[in-house]
Design an enzyme around this catalytic site. Structure first.
Site, PDB file in Angstrom:
ATOM      1  N   ALA A 108      52.492  19.264  45.190  1.00  0.00           N
ATOM      2  CA  ALA A 108      52.403  18.510  46.433  1.00  0.00           C
ATOM      3  C   ALA A 108      51.952  17.092  46.134  1.00  0.00           C
ATOM      4  O   ALA A 108      51.414  16.796  45.064  1.00  0.00           O
ATOM      5  CB  ALA A 108      51.421  19.189  47.392  1.00  0.00           C
ATOM      6  N   GLY A 151      52.576  23.475  44.870  1.00  0.00           N
ATOM      7  CA  GLY A 151      53.499  23.596  45.989  1.00  0.00           C
ATOM      8  C   GLY A 151      54.920  23.908  45.553  1.00  0.00           C
ATOM      9  O   GLY A 151      55.676  24.545  46.279  1.00  0.00           O
ATOM     10  N   GLU A 154      55.000  27.556  45.051  1.00  0.00           N
ATOM     11  CA  GLU A 154      54.952  28.167  46.377  1.00  0.00           C
ATOM     12  C   GLU A 154      56.296  28.052  47.087  1.00  0.00           C
ATOM     13  O   GLU A 154      56.739  28.990  47.765  1.00  0.00           O
ATOM     14  CB  GLU A 154      53.851  27.506  47.209  1.00  0.00           C
ATOM     15  CG  GLU A 154      52.459  27.854  46.691  1.00  0.00           C
ATOM     16  CD  GLU A 154      51.363  27.016  47.325  1.00  0.00           C
ATOM     17  OE1 GLU A 154      50.279  27.568  47.588  1.00  0.00           O
ATOM     18  OE2 GLU A 154      51.578  25.803  47.556  1.00  0.00           O
ATOM     19  N   GLU A 174      45.891  24.288  41.277  1.00  0.00           N
ATOM     20  CA  GLU A 174      45.000  23.669  42.268  1.00  0.00           C
ATOM     21  C   GLU A 174      43.529  23.739  41.872  1.00  0.00           C
ATOM     22  O   GLU A 174      42.739  22.849  42.224  1.00  0.00           O
ATOM     23  CB  GLU A 174      45.192  24.335  43.636  1.00  0.00           C
ATOM     24  CG  GLU A 174      46.523  24.069  44.298  1.00  0.00           C
ATOM     25  CD  GLU A 174      47.618  25.041  43.864  1.00  0.00           C
ATOM     26  OE1 GLU A 174      48.713  25.000  44.451  1.00  0.00           O
ATOM     27  OE2 GLU A 174      47.372  25.849  42.927  1.00  0.00           O
TER      28      GLU A 174
END
Length: 302
Positions: A108, A151, A154, A174
């Site tokens: 992200a 992300g 994900e 993360e």
């Protein structure tokens, strides 16, 4: 959700899927030869590219090459718009989602997130819209090359099938920036690879290879480069799916997803009810008649 500045060489991909080498050096994006003029009329976006490389198939390519396809709210707004449009388009029966050779999505956009406050992300339901992909009725195949971190991992997990190139690297790093996965990584990863492996990945932040992902059951298969590349394999698979009854395909996706949401007994009842419901479709009559008559079915998708 972690975006990293990573440098990696671009691996060769099938000539049928790439522009010239000169164009590839400038764009660093895979290109699929279009099969119809309809694809020329696709809506234009800033952060994604869309095309229709085969009958019944839509291809969405993440297009932030300088940021290694880092995921941002504007990108997801465009992605959600595109998948919704394709889901409502009866001429599209399967979707492929991909990035570049270097990165499916490296994470992200940390610059977007770093200064946000709790009240802002809580009241604004930050990242909630990222899950729209999971509500799409048509199957979505992720074609993953390079980095699929945070992300990006994900996003791949939100898809129905994941194909990976040997260069693919997955991870949920993360923990290295003082947070945890926020786009479903901890939950979908635990379903895909089990609690112990998911716990290791989330708590250590280590990346794992395409082969590990395949061995663990997260990835359907690893596609060797000599087979034409992962995007071609995903488009070919999507074309096969698109050649089936659209109603049966969507029902099949629904019952497999139900296996993760119900107990076994409830799931079996749910599957049986949908199976019974198929007998109200024209495609069930056509499919079984064609089988009995030893001919190819002609689907009406109704």
């Amino acid at each position: 959700m972690l975006a990293l500045r990573l440098r990696a060489p671009i691996s060769p991909v099938s000539a049928s899927l790439l522009r010239s080498r000169r164009a590839l050096r400038h764009a660093a994006l895979p290109s699929v030869r279009l099969m119809s003029t309809e694809s020329q009329q696709e809506k234009q976006y800033e952060f994604i590219l869309t095309s229709r490389p085969a009958e019944g198939v839509a291809l969405i390519t993440l297009n932030r090459p300088k940021a290694l396809n880092a995921l941002s709210t504007p990108l997801f707004t465009e992605l959600n718009d595109a998948v919704k449009r394709f889901d409502e388009d009866d001429s599209v029966r399967a979707l492929v989602l991909t990035g570049s050779d270097r990165a499916f999505a490296a994470g992200a956009d940390i610059k977007e997130m770093k200064d946000k406050q709790f009240s802002e992300v809580f009241k604004g339901k930050f990242l909630e819209s990222w899950g729209l992909l999971t509500t799409i009725r048509k199957p979505i195949i992720a074609a993953v090359s390079g980095y699929a971190l945070g992300g990006g991992c994900e996003l791949a997990l939100m898809c129905d099938i994941i194909l990976a190139s040997p260069s693919a690297k997955f991870g949920q790093p993360e923990i290295n920036i003082g947070v945890i996965p926020g786009g479903g990584g901890s939950q979908r990863l635990a379903h895909a690879i089990g609690k112990s492996r998911a716990m290791e990945i989330v708590l250590t932040g280590r990346n794992f290879t395409a082969q590990e992902a395949s061995d663990w059951g997260m990835v359907s298969r690893v596609v060797p480069d000599e087979e034409g590349g992962v995007v071609k394999a995903a488009v070919d698979m999507a074309a096969v799916i698109a050649s089936k009854s659209a109603i049966a395909v969507q029902a099949g996706k629904e019952v497999v997803n139900a296996a993760f949401e119900h107990t076994l007994a409830e799931g079996l009842r749910y599957e049986r009810r949908l199976f019974h419901g198929m007998f109200a479709t024209k495609d069930q009559k056509e499919g079984m008649s064609a089988f009995a008559e030893k001919r190819q079915p002609k689907w009406s998708h109704s």
